[in-house]
Design a protein around this motif. Structure first.
Motif, PDB file in Angstrom:
ATOM      1  N   PHE A   7      14.738 -42.845 -14.487  1.00  0.00           N
ATOM      2  CA  PHE A   7      16.016 -43.476 -14.161  1.00  0.00           C
ATOM      3  C   PHE A   7      17.074 -43.124 -15.211  1.00  0.00           C
ATOM      4  O   PHE A   7      18.200 -42.764 -14.890  1.00  0.00           O
ATOM      5  CB  PHE A   7      15.828 -44.992 -14.075  1.00  0.00           C
ATOM      6  N   LEU A   8      16.686 -43.187 -16.499  1.00  0.00           N
ATOM      7  CA  LEU A   8      17.653 -42.893 -17.562  1.00  0.00           C
ATOM      8  C   LEU A   8      18.115 -41.436 -17.506  1.00  0.00           C
ATOM      9  O   LEU A   8      19.279 -41.141 -17.773  1.00  0.00           O
ATOM     10  CB  LEU A   8      17.049 -43.210 -18.935  1.00  0.00           C
ATOM     11  N   ASP A   9      17.203 -40.542 -17.157  1.00  0.00           N
ATOM     12  CA  ASP A   9      17.584 -39.133 -17.026  1.00  0.00           C
ATOM     13  C   ASP A   9      18.650 -38.970 -15.948  1.00  0.00           C
ATOM     14  O   ASP A   9      19.649 -38.275 -16.140  1.00  0.00           O
ATOM     15  CB  ASP A   9      16.359 -38.280 -16.658  1.00  0.00           C
ATOM     16  N   GLU A  10      18.397 -39.616 -14.821  1.00  0.00           N
ATOM     17  CA  GLU A  10      19.334 -39.563 -13.703  1.00  0.00           C
ATOM     18  C   GLU A  10      20.678 -40.180 -14.134  1.00  0.00           C
ATOM     19  O   GLU A  10      21.744 -39.624 -13.882  1.00  0.00           O
ATOM     20  CB  GLU A  10      18.722 -40.353 -12.530  1.00  0.00           C
ATOM     21  N   LEU A  11      20.584 -41.299 -14.831  1.00  0.00           N
ATOM     22  CA  LEU A  11      21.787 -41.997 -15.302  1.00  0.00           C
ATOM     23  C   LEU A  11      22.595 -41.086 -16.217  1.00  0.00           C
ATOM     24  O   LEU A  11      23.812 -40.974 -16.098  1.00  0.00           O
ATOM     25  CB  LEU A  11      21.380 -43.260 -16.067  1.00  0.00           C
ATOM     26  N   SER A  12      21.901 -40.411 -17.128  1.00  0.00           N
ATOM     27  CA  SER A  12      22.619 -39.575 -18.076  1.00  0.00           C
ATOM     28  C   SER A  12      23.155 -38.319 -17.383  1.00  0.00           C
ATOM     29  O   SER A  12      24.230 -37.823 -17.703  1.00  0.00           O
ATOM     30  CB  SER A  12      21.723 -39.279 -19.277  1.00  0.00           C
ATOM     31  N   ALA A  13      22.426 -37.817 -16.379  1.00  0.00           N
ATOM     32  CA  ALA A  13      22.913 -36.653 -15.635  1.00  0.00           C
ATOM     33  C   ALA A  13      24.187 -36.989 -14.854  1.00  0.00           C
ATOM     34  O   ALA A  13      25.084 -36.169 -14.730  1.00  0.00           O
ATOM     35  CB  ALA A  13      21.828 -36.157 -14.677  1.00  0.00           C
ATOM     36  N   ARG A  14      24.249 -38.203 -14.355  1.00  0.00           N
ATOM     37  CA  ARG A  14      25.399 -38.581 -13.534  1.00  0.00           C
ATOM     38  C   ARG A  14      26.566 -39.113 -14.357  1.00  0.00           C
ATOM     39  O   ARG A  14      27.631 -39.387 -13.833  1.00  0.00           O
ATOM     40  CB  ARG A  14      24.974 -39.663 -12.544  1.00  0.00           C
ATOM     41  N   ASN A  15      26.314 -39.349 -15.662  1.00  0.00           N
ATOM     42  CA  ASN A  15      27.386 -39.828 -16.536  1.00  0.00           C
ATOM     43  C   ASN A  15      27.522 -38.862 -17.704  1.00  0.00           C
ATOM     44  O   ASN A  15      27.062 -39.141 -18.803  1.00  0.00           O
ATOM     45  CB  ASN A  15      27.083 -41.235 -17.048  1.00  0.00           C
ATOM     46  N   ASP A  16      28.150 -37.744 -17.449  1.00  0.00           N
ATOM     47  CA  ASP A  16      28.294 -36.754 -18.499  1.00  0.00           C
ATOM     48  C   ASP A  16      29.093 -37.330 -19.661  1.00  0.00           C
ATOM     49  O   ASP A  16      30.123 -37.977 -19.462  1.00  0.00           O
ATOM     50  CB  ASP A  16      29.017 -35.526 -17.967  1.00  0.00           C
ATOM     51  N   ILE A  17      28.615 -37.101 -20.877  1.00  0.00           N
ATOM     52  CA  ILE A  17      29.237 -37.755 -22.029  1.00  0.00           C
ATOM     53  C   ILE A  17      30.692 -37.328 -22.209  1.00  0.00           C
ATOM     54  O   ILE A  17      31.549 -38.144 -22.565  1.00  0.00           O
ATOM     55  CB  ILE A  17      28.407 -37.544 -23.322  1.00  0.00           C
ATOM     56  N   VAL A  18      30.986 -36.059 -21.927  1.00  0.00           N
ATOM     57  CA  VAL A  18      32.372 -35.591 -22.094  1.00  0.00           C
ATOM     58  C   VAL A  18      33.294 -36.341 -21.121  1.00  0.00           C
ATOM     59  O   VAL A  18      34.378 -36.788 -21.489  1.00  0.00           O
ATOM     60  CB  VAL A  18      32.468 -34.073 -21.861  1.00  0.00           C
ATOM     61  N   GLU A  19      32.804 -36.511 -19.915  1.00  0.00           N
ATOM     62  CA  GLU A  19      33.599 -37.198 -18.905  1.00  0.00           C
ATOM     63  C   GLU A  19      33.811 -38.674 -19.266  1.00  0.00           C
ATOM     64  O   GLU A  19      34.924 -39.199 -19.168  1.00  0.00           O
ATOM     65  CB  GLU A  19      32.848 -37.082 -17.583  1.00  0.00           C
ATOM     66  N   ILE A  20      32.752 -39.305 -19.715  1.00  0.00           N
ATOM     67  CA  ILE A  20      32.847 -40.730 -20.062  1.00  0.00           C
ATOM     68  C   ILE A  20      33.778 -40.922 -21.256  1.00  0.00           C
ATOM     69  O   ILE A  20      34.697 -41.732 -21.229  1.00  0.00           O
ATOM     70  CB  ILE A  20      31.448 -41.303 -20.414  1.00  0.00           C
ATOM     71  N   VAL A  21      33.555 -40.125 -22.317  1.00  0.00           N
ATOM     72  CA  VAL A  21      34.370 -40.289 -23.522  1.00  0.00           C
ATOM     73  C   VAL A  21      35.843 -39.999 -23.211  1.00  0.00           C
ATOM     74  O   VAL A  21      36.740 -40.639 -23.746  1.00  0.00           O
ATOM     75  CB  VAL A  21      33.855 -39.382 -24.670  1.00  0.00           C
ATOM     76  N   SER A  22      36.081 -39.046 -22.290  1.00  0.00           N
ATOM     77  CA  SER A  22      37.455 -38.685 -21.944  1.00  0.00           C
ATOM     78  C   SER A  22      38.257 -39.860 -21.386  1.00  0.00           C
ATOM     79  O   SER A  22      39.473 -39.848 -21.409  1.00  0.00           O
ATOM     80  CB  SER A  22      37.473 -37.571 -20.894  1.00  0.00           C
TER      81      SER A  22
END
Ligand SMILES: [Zn+2]
Length: 588
Positions: A7-22
């Motif tokens: 689940f966490l892998d999927e979560l992290s794949a769907r929430n790219d850090i660059v996109e979130i931080v942006s």
């Protein structure tokens, strides 16, 4: 870990850090990474980096770092599970079935939220019963309008040992739930009874709008004047601020930090909708960080009495650490903001805020109050004391302004004061230089962790330990090598050892070793350290030899400090033997 790895892998794949931080930081690409201004400390040049490859962020300024979940925890002030929920919701994902224990805990928390909401409703309804005129009158006498009372959900706990218990059990809540929500107390004989009795009630509401706790005040002068909910699974005093649920949407570019519930409510009623208060304790660092997420400027408005001023002094130190611009309000002729606004009106108070002084001015007065400035000897001591404080001010102009002011107070020339300040600056510069020299002289020129509580005791070893971890994270195949040759007990830094042990465990269980598998498992400060270690990255290629060198360094350090001894062998001999082996490039 409370959440399943898939689940966490999927979560992290769907929430790219660059996109979130942006969404919080304007990022610019430079090389493989992105850079911007750190949202967690105040800065003018960007030292905040995001690595899309490693899916981590790291700030070279304040040291904050971690993966996407840690970022949301920090940016939104959420716990790990709540940050996961937040990201799952954002990506339109279902939270998976968790382990039975977690499911139970989550259900329990939901019950406690519902219970606190219902209890708040009950206190509110009780306040407006005709027989409780005295309680209504208490708020009316304090000048609160009906609208304000409703806005804050104010209520009344009747003078009874079981009124709330009866009302809530009738709604289907259990006695255990009442106990866990902190709404009842247990007698020595094991009976439970209402915790809040004959008190006006202030619900404490978190940023997401849940009632999580209560503060209750007596109507007369009996003690204790205020009684608060204890810590519960949904209420952590140090992580919440009174009225933040309202203040977070203010249009003001500053927050007001007041001392108590009534001050905050009076301020909001008078139109100062960015007032908050800590909850019955002095301000904590966590609360300061939460404030810093919502504003850059804060005006401390504490009581004029000694206790209030001492608390203001402590609050300044904590708030400055979060790079907030801190001002201190002085309220002439009134003991608190509430009293002042009643006597002089909101506009007069707004004036006070605008004219409120920088915290340095406040500090000078605090220092001056310690000395009898009529006395020559005391004046000298005052100047020394003040100079020490001025030397800590970064801006030259500010420094001169305040030094001039202190000189005037002590009746000496500005020049005399400046001599003292320069002397103090000299001392502090020398100290800094010495510290820098120490750092350069250390064989590897490494830095201590930003968080002092994680400070390394053996720098040479710690640097090698860091390097080992960086290698293991970059190439999981190396973990088996390390496991064979490097015992966790040889690590000098407890936090690095803890990470190493988990790396070994994850590997044994055939699990991924990456930042994600440490989120929510490490404390936030430890997470920051881990991302600082991983940030530099490693060039592709074969790193076995390098790993072996680091392991040898750690071993040598342990032989030197006597952790490793060959049975029956003289430590000096062991030392020499290993040294020889190292020189020969052999592994040991
Ligand atoms: Zn930073």
């Amino acid at each position: 870990m409370p959440f399943d790895r898939i689940f966490l892998d999927e979560l992290s794949a769907r929430n790219d850090i660059v996109e979130i931080v942006s969404q919080y930081v304007q990022l610019k690409k430079s090389g493989a990474n992105y850079f911007g201004l750190c949202p967690f400390h105040n800065e003018k040049t960007g030292s905040f980096s995001v690595s899309p490859d490693k899916q981590i962020f790291h700030c070279f300024g304040c040291g904050a770092g971690g993966g996407v979940i840690t970022f949301i925890m920090k940016a939104e002030g959420l716990t790990f599970p709540d940050a996961v929920r937040y990201l799952a919701e954002r990506a339109g994902m279902q939270i998976p079935e968790q382990g039975e224990a977690e499911r139970k805990a989550a259900r329990h928390r939901e019950r406690l939220y519902a219970l606190c909401r219902d209890a708040g409703r009950y206190y509110y309804d009780t306040l407006w019963r005709p027989e409780n005129r005295t309680a209504q009158q208490y708020f009316i006498n304090r000048g609160l309008s009906r609208r304000t009372m409703n806005r804050f959900g104010l209520g009344y706990a009747p003078d009874s040992f079981h009124a709330l218990i009866d009302a809530m059990t009738a709604k289907g809540y259990t006695r255990e739930e009442l106990m866990d929500a902190g709404l009842v107390s247990r007698s020595e004989k094991g009976h439970i009874y209402d915790r809040f009795r004959n008190r006006v009630m202030f619900p404490i509401i978190d940023v997401r709008g849940h009632v999580i706790a209560f503060g209750g005040r007596v109507l007369d002068d009996s003690k204790p004047k205020y009684l608060n909910s204890p810590e519960t699974p949904i209420f952590h005093k140090s992580r919440n601020l009174f009225a933040l649920n309202l203040s977070k949407s203010t249009k003001n570019d500053y927050f007001i930090l007041a001392e108590g519930y009534m001050d905050v409510i009076a301020l909001h009623q008078a139109g100062f909708d960015s007032a908050v208060a800590s909850l019955g304790t002095s301000l904590t660092e966590e609360q300061a960080r939460i404030i810093a997420r919502h504003t850059d400027r804060i005006v401390i408005s504490y009581d004029a009495d000694g206790a209030g001023q001492a608390a203001a002094q402590r609050a300044i130190d904590i708030l400055k650490k979060c790079d907030l611009q801190v001002k201190v309000l002085r309220i002439p002729g009134a003991k608190d903001p509430d009293e002042f606004i009643k006597a002089r009106g909101a506009d007069a108070f707004r004036n006070l805020i605008e004219r409120s002084e920088d915290h340095n001015a406040f500090r000078i007065e605090q220092i001056a109050a310690k000395y009898d400035l009529e006395d020559d000897e005391a004046r000298v001591l005052f100047l020394r004391d003040a100079a020490r404080m001025f030397a800590g001010i970064e801006s030259t102009i500010e420094r001169e302004v305040y030094a001039g002011r202190a000189a005037k107070m002590a009746g000496v020339t500005a020049e005399a004061m400046n001599v003292e300040v320069r002397r103090e600056l000299g001392i502090q510069r020398k100290r800094r230089k010495a510290a820098e020299r120490r750092e350069i002289r250390s064989p590897v020129g490494l830095a201590q962790p930003k968080d002092r509580s994680l400070a390394y005791t053996d720098m040479k070893s710690a640097k090698a330990e860091e390097n080992v971890l960086r290698l293991l994270f970059s190439d999981q195949k190396l973990i088996a090598v390390a496991e064979k040759d490097l015992q966790p007990a040889w690590f000098s830094a407890p936090v690095l050892r803890k990470i190493y042990e988990r790396v070994l465990e994850l590997n044994r269980n055939d699990q991924m070793v990456d930042v994600l598998s440490f989120e929510g498992w490490l404390e936030p400060n430890e997470m920051s350290l881990l991302s600082a270690i991983l940030e530099p990255g490693i060039p592709a290629g074969e790193h076995r030899g390098e790993l072996q060198e680091y392991i040898n360094t750690i071993r040598m350090q342990r032989v030197k400090d006597g952790t490793i001894t060959q049975a029956g062998e003289d430590p000096l001999l062991t030392f020499g033997r290993i040294k020889k082996q190292n020189a020969g490039g052999q592994t040991i």
